[in-house]
Each structure stands twice: as structure tokens, then as C-alpha cells.
Design a protein around this motif. Structure first.
Motif, mmCIF file in Angstrom:
data_model
loop_
_atom_site.group_PDB
_atom_site.id
_atom_site.type_symbol
_atom_site.label_atom_id
_atom_site.label_comp_id
_atom_site.label_asym_id
_atom_site.label_seq_id
_atom_site.Cartn_x
_atom_site.Cartn_y
_atom_site.Cartn_z
ATOM 1 N N THR A 84 13.853 8.056 -58.911
ATOM 2 C CA THR A 84 13.397 9.426 -59.037
ATOM 3 C C THR A 84 12.211 9.460 -60.070
ATOM 4 O O THR A 84 11.000 9.741 -59.768
ATOM 5 C CB THR A 84 14.117 10.241 -59.302
ATOM 6 O OG1 THR A 84 15.405 10.565 -58.291
ATOM 7 C CG2 THR A 84 13.186 11.835 -59.224
ATOM 8 N N LEU A 85 12.574 8.821 -61.388
ATOM 9 C CA LEU A 85 11.250 8.993 -62.229
ATOM 10 C C LEU A 85 10.110 7.953 -61.665
ATOM 11 O O LEU A 85 8.726 8.209 -61.892
ATOM 12 C CB LEU A 85 11.865 8.635 -63.667
ATOM 13 C CG LEU A 85 10.970 7.955 -64.940
ATOM 14 C CD1 LEU A 85 10.276 9.365 -65.270
ATOM 15 C CD2 LEU A 85 11.663 7.322 -65.890
ATOM 16 N N TYR A 86 10.625 6.736 -61.341
ATOM 17 C CA TYR A 86 9.292 5.819 -60.843
ATOM 18 C C TYR A 86 8.665 6.592 -59.950
ATOM 19 O O TYR A 86 7.445 6.194 -59.745
ATOM 20 C CB TYR A 86 10.187 4.433 -60.372
ATOM 21 C CG TYR A 86 9.435 3.640 -59.877
ATOM 22 C CD1 TYR A 86 8.360 2.870 -60.758
ATOM 23 C CD2 TYR A 86 8.787 3.326 -58.586
ATOM 24 C CE1 TYR A 86 7.523 1.844 -60.145
ATOM 25 C CE2 TYR A 86 8.105 2.536 -58.173
ATOM 26 C CZ TYR A 86 7.438 1.848 -58.868
ATOM 27 O OH TYR A 86 6.293 0.942 -58.194
ATOM 28 N N GLU A 87 9.286 7.003 -58.876
ATOM 29 C CA GLU A 87 8.391 7.738 -57.740
ATOM 30 C C GLU A 87 7.603 8.772 -58.315
ATOM 31 O O GLU A 87 6.637 8.809 -58.018
ATOM 32 C CB GLU A 87 9.398 8.249 -56.750
ATOM 33 C CG GLU A 87 10.066 6.939 -55.871
ATOM 34 C CD GLU A 87 11.100 7.584 -54.882
ATOM 35 O OE1 GLU A 87 11.666 8.434 -55.007
ATOM 36 O OE2 GLU A 87 11.622 6.698 -54.301
ATOM 37 N N THR A 88 7.870 9.631 -59.178
ATOM 38 C CA THR A 88 7.173 10.526 -59.832
ATOM 39 C C THR A 88 6.147 10.155 -60.530
ATOM 40 O O THR A 88 5.120 10.548 -60.464
ATOM 41 C CB THR A 88 8.121 11.452 -60.623
ATOM 42 O OG1 THR A 88 9.357 12.037 -59.971
ATOM 43 C CG2 THR A 88 7.327 12.754 -61.440
ATOM 44 N N LEU A 89 6.146 9.211 -61.636
ATOM 45 C CA LEU A 89 5.392 8.475 -62.043
ATOM 46 C C LEU A 89 4.212 7.581 -61.219
ATOM 47 O O LEU A 89 3.004 7.985 -61.581
ATOM 48 C CB LEU A 89 5.728 7.326 -63.088
ATOM 49 C CG LEU A 89 6.501 8.036 -64.232
ATOM 50 C CD1 LEU A 89 7.017 6.488 -65.025
ATOM 51 C CD2 LEU A 89 5.737 8.520 -65.420
ATOM 52 N N GLN A 90 4.744 7.274 -60.138
ATOM 53 C CA GLN A 90 3.800 6.529 -59.318
ATOM 54 C C GLN A 90 2.625 7.586 -58.676
ATOM 55 O O GLN A 90 1.517 7.448 -58.383
ATOM 56 C CB GLN A 90 4.546 5.670 -58.132
ATOM 57 C CG GLN A 90 3.817 4.883 -57.187
ATOM 58 C CD GLN A 90 4.548 4.089 -56.166
ATOM 59 O OE1 GLN A 90 5.769 4.504 -56.064
ATOM 60 N NE2 GLN A 90 3.852 3.300 -55.640
ATOM 61 N N LYS A 91 3.578 8.649 -58.215
ATOM 62 C CA LYS A 91 2.822 9.825 -57.263
ATOM 63 C C LYS A 91 1.717 10.423 -58.236
ATOM 64 O O LYS A 91 0.801 10.636 -58.095
ATOM 65 C CB LYS A 91 3.791 10.853 -56.890
ATOM 66 C CG LYS A 91 4.354 10.258 -55.676
ATOM 67 C CD LYS A 91 5.284 11.457 -55.450
ATOM 68 C CE LYS A 91 6.328 10.973 -54.148
ATOM 69 N NZ LYS A 91 7.437 12.114 -53.537
ATOM 70 N N THR A 92 2.202 10.724 -59.636
ATOM 71 C CA THR A 92 1.292 11.213 -60.656
ATOM 72 C C THR A 92 0.001 10.260 -60.783
ATOM 73 O O THR A 92 -0.975 10.720 -60.978
ATOM 74 C CB THR A 92 1.908 11.541 -61.949
ATOM 75 O OG1 THR A 92 3.024 12.235 -61.624
ATOM 76 C CG2 THR A 92 1.117 12.183 -62.991
ATOM 77 N N GLN A 111 -2.240 10.440 -57.905
ATOM 78 C CA GLN A 111 -3.046 11.851 -57.914
ATOM 79 C C GLN A 111 -4.226 11.720 -59.050
ATOM 80 O O GLN A 111 -5.185 12.160 -58.908
ATOM 81 C CB GLN A 111 -2.085 13.007 -58.177
ATOM 82 C CG GLN A 111 -1.048 13.302 -56.991
ATOM 83 C CD GLN A 111 0.074 14.399 -57.503
ATOM 84 O OE1 GLN A 111 0.087 14.652 -58.630
ATOM 85 N NE2 GLN A 111 0.593 14.544 -56.314
#
Length: 189
Positions: free
Chosen positions: A143-151, A154
Motif C-alpha cells: 500500500t505504501l509503495y502504491e501510494t508513493l508511486q501515485k504521488t 501526480q
């Protein structure tokens, strides 16, 4: 270096492939940037020579100022274009590196999950809590990896939009400035 199992040899090979793949992506970006810089330097030198030749052959000061004003707008436009091309190279390289690292992360994550599943099957009685903690940690890291990737994606999109807006504004300002200088030089003549 002696490897004790085929799995270790495969892991080392996969790590080396990943390292050289990532290095290759970075070098491709650096090559594109170097080629762009050479192209810009060559064209700037050629244009400077042409502009100096035109300016040196102009005896009238007003005509000379008019020529100078005419050189400013194209220079500003080319500077903005260069900045845009550098940004495009950087963002393309970043996207390729991100895609590459995502693929590597997914492979690694799948191996870790398979290891945890195997450990859960063969674990001693009472190890359920530890296995559940591992699974929870894996889920949290994913979840952290996916959030960082999306951020990160963006942020690149926002930077690109901001760069486009600044480029458009600066381009319009440079054209207006050149037009005003040309009009002013023509009015004095």
C-alpha cells in the motif's frame, strides 16, 4: 564466488539483470540529453554567427536595435523549447525507471508472498500470529509503495502542467516585448 543452489544463482542473475536494466534506462536518458545539448549548442553557434554578420553589416543604429529586438524573441522561444525538451527527457526517463522498478518490486513481492505462504504451510503450531504479522507487513508495504508511486506520478503531471503554463506565459511575453521593440525602433526611424 560459489553459489550453493540453483535458486541462489537465479537470484544473483536476476539482480544483475535488474541492475544493468536500470543502468541502461538511466544511460539512455543521459544520451538523449547529451544529444539535445549538442544540437542546441550547434544551432546556437550557427545563429549567433548569422546574427553577428547581419548586425555588423548594419550602419544605422536604429536598424541595429531593430535587428537586436528581432533576435530576442526567437532566442526566448528556443530557450523555452529547450527547457520543455529537457523536461520531456527527464519525465520519460523517470517514467521508464518507475516502470522498471515497479516490475522488479512486483516480482520481489510475489517471491516474498510465496515464501510466507510456504512458511505458513510448513510452520510449527502457534506460528499463525507471526505469519499474520508478516502478511500484514507485506500488505502495508505494498500500500505504501502504491501510494508513493501515485504521488510521484501526480507530482510529475503537476510539474508538467505548471511548466506548460509558464512556457505559454513567457512565450507570449517575449513576443510582445519583441513586437514593442520593433515598433519603437520603427517609430524612431
Amino acid at each position: 564466488m560459489a553459489l550453493s543452489s540453483p535458486e541462489q544463482a537465479a537470484a544473483v542473475k536476476a539482480s544483475l539483470d535488474a541492475f544493468f536494466g536500470l543502468t541502461g534506462k538511466i544511460f539512455e536518458g543521459a544520451e538523449k540529453l547529451a544529444a539535445l545539448n549538442l544540437q542546441v549548442f550547434r544551432s546556437t553557434l550557427t545563429e549567433a554567427q548569422e546574427n553577428m554578420t547581419k548586425a555588423s553589416g548594419t550602419p544605422d543604429p536604429l536598424q541595429w536595435f531593430s535587428l537586436q529586438a528581432g533576435f530576442t524573441a526567437p532566442f526566448a522561444e528556443k530557450t523555452l523549447s529547450y527547457g520543455r525538451q529537457v523536461f520531456d527527457i527527464a519525465s520519460t526517463t523517470q517514467a521508464e525507471v518507475t516502470q522498471f522498478t515497479q516490475t522488479q518490486y512486483e516480482r520481489y513481492n510475489a517471491r516474498v508472498q510465496a515464501f510466507v505462504e510456504e512458511a505458513a504451510k510448513n510452520g510449527p503450531a502457534g506460528s499463525e500470529a507471526a505469519i499474520a504479522a508478516w502478511k500484514s507487513a507485506i500488505g502495508a508495504s505494498t500500500t505504501l509503495y502504491e501510494t508513493l508511486q501515485k504521488t510521484g506520478q501526480q507530482a510529475v503531471q503537476v510539474a508538467g502542467s505548471n511548466f506548460d503554463a509558464v512556457t505559454a506565459t513567457a512565450s507570449k511575453a517575449a513576443r510582445r516585448s519583441a513586437e514593442q521593440a520593433t515598433v519603437a525602433a520603427g517609430a524612431k526611424g
